[in-house]
Design an enzyme around this catalytic site. Structure first.
Site, PDB file in Angstrom:
ATOM      1  N   MET A  30      22.799  19.674 -21.773  1.00 19.80           N
ATOM      2  CA  MET A  30      21.689  19.929 -20.855  1.00 19.80           C
ATOM      3  C   MET A  30      20.386  20.075 -21.649  1.00 19.80           C
ATOM      4  O   MET A  30      19.412  20.655 -21.169  1.00 19.80           O
ATOM      5  CB  MET A  30      21.965  21.183 -20.023  1.00 19.80           C
ATOM      6  CG  MET A  30      23.175  21.007 -19.121  1.00 19.80           C
ATOM      7  SD  MET A  30      23.119  22.028 -17.653  1.00 19.80           S
ATOM      8  CE  MET A  30      23.151  23.650 -18.367  1.00 19.80           C
ATOM      9  N   LEU A  33      18.256  21.445 -27.341  1.00 15.23           N
ATOM     10  CA  LEU A  33      19.318  21.310 -28.337  1.00 15.23           C
ATOM     11  C   LEU A  33      19.200  22.315 -29.479  1.00 15.23           C
ATOM     12  O   LEU A  33      18.105  22.661 -29.925  1.00 15.23           O
ATOM     13  CB  LEU A  33      19.315  19.883 -28.903  1.00 15.23           C
ATOM     14  CG  LEU A  33      19.530  18.765 -27.879  1.00 15.23           C
ATOM     15  CD1 LEU A  33      19.537  17.407 -28.578  1.00 15.23           C
ATOM     16  CD2 LEU A  33      20.813  18.957 -27.086  1.00 15.23           C
ATOM     17  N   HIS A  34      20.364  22.759 -29.923  1.00 14.78           N
ATOM     18  CA  HIS A  34      20.445  23.651 -31.086  1.00 14.78           C
ATOM     19  C   HIS A  34      21.554  23.124 -31.993  1.00 14.78           C
ATOM     20  O   HIS A  34      22.197  22.105 -31.686  1.00 14.78           O
ATOM     21  CB  HIS A  34      20.706  25.096 -30.643  1.00 14.78           C
ATOM     22  CG  HIS A  34      21.852  25.242 -29.677  1.00 14.78           C
ATOM     23  ND1 HIS A  34      23.162  25.042 -30.043  1.00 14.78           N
ATOM     24  CD2 HIS A  34      21.877  25.532 -28.346  1.00 14.78           C
ATOM     25  CE1 HIS A  34      23.948  25.230 -29.010  1.00 14.78           C
ATOM     26  NE2 HIS A  34      23.201  25.514 -27.956  1.00 14.78           N
ATOM     27  N   HIS A  37      24.930  21.968 -30.532  1.00 14.78           N
ATOM     28  CA  HIS A  37      24.973  20.602 -29.992  1.00 14.78           C
ATOM     29  C   HIS A  37      25.064  19.589 -31.142  1.00 14.78           C
ATOM     30  O   HIS A  37      25.817  18.621 -31.069  1.00 14.78           O
ATOM     31  CB  HIS A  37      23.694  20.295 -29.194  1.00 14.78           C
ATOM     32  CG  HIS A  37      23.499  21.141 -27.973  1.00 14.78           C
ATOM     33  ND1 HIS A  37      22.444  22.017 -27.836  1.00 14.78           N
ATOM     34  CD2 HIS A  37      24.207  21.243 -26.828  1.00 14.78           C
ATOM     35  CE1 HIS A  37      22.512  22.604 -26.655  1.00 14.78           C
ATOM     36  NE2 HIS A  37      23.570  22.154 -26.025  1.00 14.78           N
ATOM     37  N   GLN A  61      25.164  22.522 -10.960  1.00 13.53           N
ATOM     38  CA  GLN A  61      26.018  23.542 -11.566  1.00 13.53           C
ATOM     39  C   GLN A  61      25.341  24.906 -11.661  1.00 13.53           C
ATOM     40  O   GLN A  61      25.913  25.846 -12.199  1.00 13.53           O
ATOM     41  CB  GLN A  61      26.527  23.080 -12.935  1.00 13.53           C
ATOM     42  CG  GLN A  61      25.507  23.085 -14.053  1.00 13.53           C
ATOM     43  CD  GLN A  61      26.095  22.470 -15.311  1.00 13.53           C
ATOM     44  OE1 GLN A  61      26.376  21.278 -15.356  1.00 13.53           O
ATOM     45  NE2 GLN A  61      26.322  23.283 -16.328  1.00 13.53           N
TER      46      GLN A  61
HETATM   47  P1  AMP Z   1      24.972  22.787 -22.741  1.00 14.40           P
HETATM   48  O1  AMP Z   1      23.781  21.999 -23.157  1.00 14.40           O
HETATM   49  O2  AMP Z   1      24.796  24.262 -22.877  1.00 14.40           O
HETATM   50  O3  AMP Z   1      25.523  22.370 -21.402  1.00 14.40           O
HETATM   51  O4  AMP Z   1      26.094  22.433 -23.795  1.00 14.40           O
HETATM   52  C1  AMP Z   1      26.475  21.120 -24.041  1.00 14.40           C
HETATM   53  C2  AMP Z   1      27.745  21.142 -24.839  1.00 14.40           C
HETATM   54  O5  AMP Z   1      27.511  21.827 -26.054  1.00 14.40           O
HETATM   55  C3  AMP Z   1      28.877  21.876 -24.114  1.00 14.40           C
HETATM   56  O6  AMP Z   1      30.092  21.192 -24.322  1.00 14.40           O
HETATM   57  C4  AMP Z   1      28.892  23.217 -24.790  1.00 14.40           C
HETATM   58  O7  AMP Z   1      30.156  23.852 -24.776  1.00 14.40           O
HETATM   59  C5  AMP Z   1      28.483  22.847 -26.204  1.00 14.40           C
HETATM   60  N1  AMP Z   1      27.905  24.012 -26.888  1.00 14.40           N
HETATM   61  C6  AMP Z   1      26.918  24.813 -26.444  1.00 14.40           C
HETATM   62  N2  AMP Z   1      26.695  25.806 -27.317  1.00 14.40           N
HETATM   63  C7  AMP Z   1      27.560  25.629 -28.337  1.00 14.40           C
HETATM   64  C8  AMP Z   1      27.835  26.334 -29.542  1.00 14.40           C
HETATM   65  N3  AMP Z   1      27.180  27.428 -29.888  1.00 14.40           N
HETATM   66  N4  AMP Z   1      28.791  25.847 -30.356  1.00 14.40           N
HETATM   67  C9  AMP Z   1      29.492  24.728 -30.016  1.00 14.40           C
HETATM   68  N5  AMP Z   1      29.289  24.019 -28.896  1.00 14.40           N
HETATM   69  C10 AMP Z   1      28.335  24.465 -28.063  1.00 14.40           C
END
Ligand code: AMP
Length: 286
Positions: A30, A33-34, A37, A61
């Site tokens: 989403m 990014l960090h 990601h 969601q």
């Molecule tokens: P999001 O952008 O939060 O929807 O996350 C996208 C993907 O990155 C999802 O599969 C999350 O589980 C994964 N993700 C988010 N934060 C982390 C993290 N700290 N470590 C590993 N994967 C992550």
């Protein structure tokens, strides 16, 4: 690196790659990014020939409108971060992904009965919808998701199997800050003091793991965690649960389990954070 906001073009682009014999890896995000990601993208390089990162803040969601409105968005800097490490960024517009109100609902039964499924009604239906759309548009061979969203992974795994997408799913470990805080796009909204307070989620998981491994009962551990949050300021525990890793069912006694997952969620101010840790149990617990 291509940036493709259009669904039809994304289909054609991936189709071409597939026709030339390349395997396709998808990392759905989403945005905002960090490093968490970026580690998924890094891991994708080990398997897939072509890597696509999708950036889409999925309204379906969010069970809370304010949360959706406040969700950090930074497409330009996200694209900079991805430049050179992936082949295509798919960043569709909301009205293209949802040209009409979605009517489809999916019931995942037990897997979504507790924790995120319980406290965020409709959330997993929205996740299942968007992930299905992404799978249908990109048709990846592999897709990467984080353990950070443990229950989400279980649901996507089920979705993939039941709807025969035939995609190999990879669950990547949680990436944490030096002090243990799980990386999250929502962390950007924490001020310094909140950032410090938020560490309690990680510390609670650690403390609970240690106690459980020493033989303290699930009941006492849960009571202690609830108590430590009651005493803490500016933080609110929504749930702390010890669950089985298959169906995400709460466990009241660890006897007979080889592993369990400890999941936690709560609020620092109006910012909702989640975290979890896997617990491997030895023979003595059987
Ligand atoms: P999001 O952008 O939060 O929807 O996350 C996208 C993907 O990155 C999802 O599969 C999350 O589980 C994964 N993700 C988010 N934060 C982390 C993290 N700290 N470590 C590993 N994967 C992550």
């Amino acid at each position: 690196m291509e940036i493709i906001p259009d669904i039809a073009s994304a289909r054609t682009w991936t189709q071409k790659k597939r026709n030339s014999g390349k395997t396709i890896g998808l990392v759905p995000t989403m945005g905002a990014l960090h490093q968490g990601h970026l580690e998924l993208v890094k891991s994708a390089h080990e398997k897939a020939d072509v890597i696509i990162v999708s950036i889409f803040v999925n309204p379906a969601q969010f069970n809370n409108k304010t949360d959706f409105k406040n969700y950090p968005k930074s497409l330009e800097s996200d694209i900079e971060k991805l430049s050179g490490i992936c082949d295509m960024v798919f960043s569709p517009e909301t009205d293209k992904m949802y040209p009409e109100d979605s009517k489809l609902t999916m019931d995942f039964g037990e897997i979504t009965a507790h924790m995120e499924g319980k406290y965020r009604p409709g959330h997993f239906n929205g996740v299942a919808l968007v992930v299905s759309k992404l799978f249908n548009i990109i048709k990846p061979d592999f897709a990467w998701f984080g353990q950070k969203d443990f229950q989400q992974f279980a649901l996507i795994d089920r979705l993939n199997n039941e709807l025969a997408f035939g995609i190999e799913l990879i669950r990547a470990p949680i990436v944490r800050e030096r002090d243990g805080l799980a990386m999250s796009s929502r962390n950007r909204r924490l001020n310094d003091s909140q950032r410090n307070t938020a560490l309690l989620f990680y510390r609670a998981l650690q403390e609970a793991s240690e106690k459980l491994l020493k033989g303290t009962s699930v009941k006492i551990v849960k009571k202690d965690i609830a108590e430590s949050f009651r005493k803490a300021r500016d933080i609110r525990l929504e749930y702390f649960e010890i669950a089985d890793t298959e169906l995400l069912k709460p466990i009241s006694d660890l006897k007979g389990y080889r592993e369990a997952v400890l999941c936690i969620a709560g609020y620092v101010g109006d910012i909702r954070l989640i975290d979890n840790t896997l617990l491997t149990l030895d023979q003595n617990s059987e």
